[in-house]
Design an enzyme around this catalytic site. Structure first.
Site, PDB file in Angstrom:
ATOM      1  CD1 TRP A  94      -3.121   1.548   0.829  1.00  0.00           C
ATOM      2  CD2 TRP A  94      -1.597   2.392   2.059  1.00  0.00           C
ATOM      3  NE1 TRP A  94      -3.701   2.870   1.273  1.00  0.00           N
ATOM      4  CE2 TRP A  94      -2.475   3.348   1.999  1.00  0.00           C
ATOM      5  CE3 TRP A  94      -0.349   2.897   2.898  1.00  0.00           C
ATOM      6  CZ2 TRP A  94      -2.534   4.570   2.432  1.00  0.00           C
ATOM      7  CZ3 TRP A  94      -0.491   3.995   3.419  1.00  0.00           C
ATOM      8  CH2 TRP A  94      -1.613   4.944   3.303  1.00  0.00           C
ATOM      9  CG  HIS A  95       3.286   2.472   3.129  1.00  0.00           C
ATOM     10  ND1 HIS A  95       2.922   1.498   4.032  1.00  0.00           N
ATOM     11  CD2 HIS A  95       3.214   3.496   4.115  1.00  0.00           C
ATOM     12  CE1 HIS A  95       2.129   1.908   5.096  1.00  0.00           C
ATOM     13  NE2 HIS A  95       2.530   3.233   5.188  1.00  0.00           N
ATOM     14  N   GLY A  96       3.744   1.659  -1.289  1.00  0.00           N
ATOM     15  CA  GLY A  96       4.503   1.981  -2.574  1.00  0.00           C
ATOM     16  C   GLY A  96       4.688   0.814  -3.721  1.00  0.00           C
TER      17      GLY A  96
END
Length: 457
Positions: free
Chosen positions: A319-321
């Site tokens: 989700w963060h990258g």
């Protein structure tokens, strides 16, 4: 448009609040919706249509899920279609080239990449709108019959770009009817100023040390400087993101909304488990409510519990990258949390000092994996952390950044907050807030370095 910008503070906010408070209450959601669309369009005009379509599709989905309340097959079909759209849009814009890159690597292919810019805040608003349709399906809330109200919820500019993640059930009543008190506006303004100071005076200044690490070259730094660099990044990302969250919470309170707390002094934790109850609370809560529990949580045996944890933390990292370092970052915390669940937590509870040392070291190493995208550079940096190379380079940077590092460490504990809470309504506190505001504005006038780290996630 950044919260910590002169344009936002002295032009957008005054004009918006004048119109907002002078308008009849029944029009305020419309004004909030239009202002939020304008706010988003200022930084990302190409993708305004994307967020408006997202509102429309989920608005229709919610109504039809509720309409076919007695037909489970239709309800599930509509929910699945809405989730496919939401996740599909996120996957295309954020992960398409990452998927192509890995396909090319595995199969030795040569599929061309597409130049796809990442829409601002897509990870945050996708999760928020998904929670709405899921909650309607669960019958936890009624479907919103006003497109404007749902649009005001999703586009609300205080938390649109980088959270906190606000689920519809938390603000549904306030969207229909909310109270406006001068004391809440005053309290919101205080919180906003504290967030502004956290972001501008601490995060922006302490972050310079981490940026210097990349300029020097990770292979060229000594062991003490490598640890100082990680300390600076850990403070930068905390005060950057917590500062943004505080500004969002303060603005929400001025608008008549109570947004949830997003940080609770995570660096004082005595375990990684406790840390994730204190860091980015709204994201952890979202994954627990909408992924971990639906997967079965801890109700289906130990093996299934660890499989569910692995899925949740892999997705949390992703989700963060769109990069392998984020996936490894998620798996890294899955391993630590699993070890604590198996046996380590009981030992930590008996050793207060060692538990804090362990937690800080675990967090710092986690930030190394998070902050450095290239896996080879992670390997190099990790080597420098344990290289026992003690040159004098760290002395120069400690002289330049020592004071802001000490201030950051001090403000990352609840010690000063306890004092502030006791003095909140006294003149000394008002003077202090005025000084923080003026110093922040002076910094913004003079400085060019003013990023928000979580905008890229």
């Amino acid at each position: 448009m950044l919260f910590s910008s002169l344009l936002f503070i002295f032009q957008f906010l005054p004009v918006f609040f004048i119109i907002y408070y002078l308008s009849p209450i029944r029009f305020r959601n419309l004004i909030l919706f239009l202002a939020s669309v304008f706010f988003y369009a200022w930084g990302e005009p190409r993708f305004v249509i994307l967020i408006l379509i997202s509102i429309l599709i989920n608005y229709i989905a919610g109504i039809f899920i509720e309409r076919y309340d007695r037909n489970e097959k239709i309800r599930v079909t509509i929910l699945v279609l809405s989730i496919i759209y939401n996740i599909g849009t996120l996957m295309f814009f954020k992960y398409f080239n990452f998927i192509i890159e890995n396909i090319n690597y595995i199969f030795k292919g040569d599929i061309s990449f597409i130049d796809i810019p990442l829409p601002l805040g897509i990870s945050f608003y996708t999760f928020q709108i998904m929670s709405y349709t899921i909650d309607v399906y669960r019958r936890d809330t009624k479907a919103e019959r006003s497109y404007i109200n749902l649009g005001a919820y999703l586009c609300m500019f205080p938390q649109l770009i980088a959270g906190p993640i606000v689920v519809y059930t938390q603000v549904s009543k306030e969207l229909r009817k909310r109270s406006y008190y001068l004391k809440d506006i005053e309290k919101g303004l205080r919180i906003f100023i504290l967030g502004l100071g956290s972001k501008v005076l601490i995060a922006n200044n302490v972050g310079g040390l981490w940026d210097d690490m990349a300029q020097i070259g990770y292979a060229n730094i000594s062991m003490p400087l490598a640890w100082l660099g990680l300390l600076s990044f850990s403070l930068q990302i905390y005060f950057d993101f917590n500062g943004y969250s505080l500004m969002a919470i303060g603005l929400g309170k001025m608008l008549g909304f109570d947004f949830p707390q997003n940080f609770n002094f995570p660096y004082i934790s005595k375990s990684v488990t406790e840390y994730w109850r204190r860091w980015h609370i709204t994201l952890s809560t979202w994954f627990k409510e909408y992924l971990y529990i639906p997967l079965g949580g801890n109700r289906k045996g130990k093996l299934r519990t660890y499989i569910n944890l692995f899925i949740v933390w892999s997705v949390t990292g992703l989700w963060h990258g769109a990069s392998w370092n984020f996936i490894f970052w998620g798996i890294y915390f899955f391993v630590l949390l699993s070890l604590e669940k198996l046996f380590l937590k009981k030992w930590l509870e008996k050793n207060v000092i060692l538990s804090r040392i362990y937690t800080i070291l675990a967090i710092l190493l986690g930030w190394m994996i998070f902050a450095i995208t290239e896996l080879e550079n992670i390997k190099i940096y990790f080597g420098r952390l344990f290289s026992f190379s003690i040159s004098e380079d760290w002395i120069y940077y400690l002289r330049n950044y020592g004071m802001i590092l000490v201030i950051g460490i001090l403000f990352s504990t609840p010690f000063l907050k306890k004092w502030y809470d006791k003095q909140a309504n006294k003149i000394l506190c008002n003077i202090l807030l005025l000084v923080i505001f003026l110093l922040s504005i002076a910094y913004l006038v003079d400085a060019a370095y003013n990023p928000f780290l979580y905008f890229r996630f």
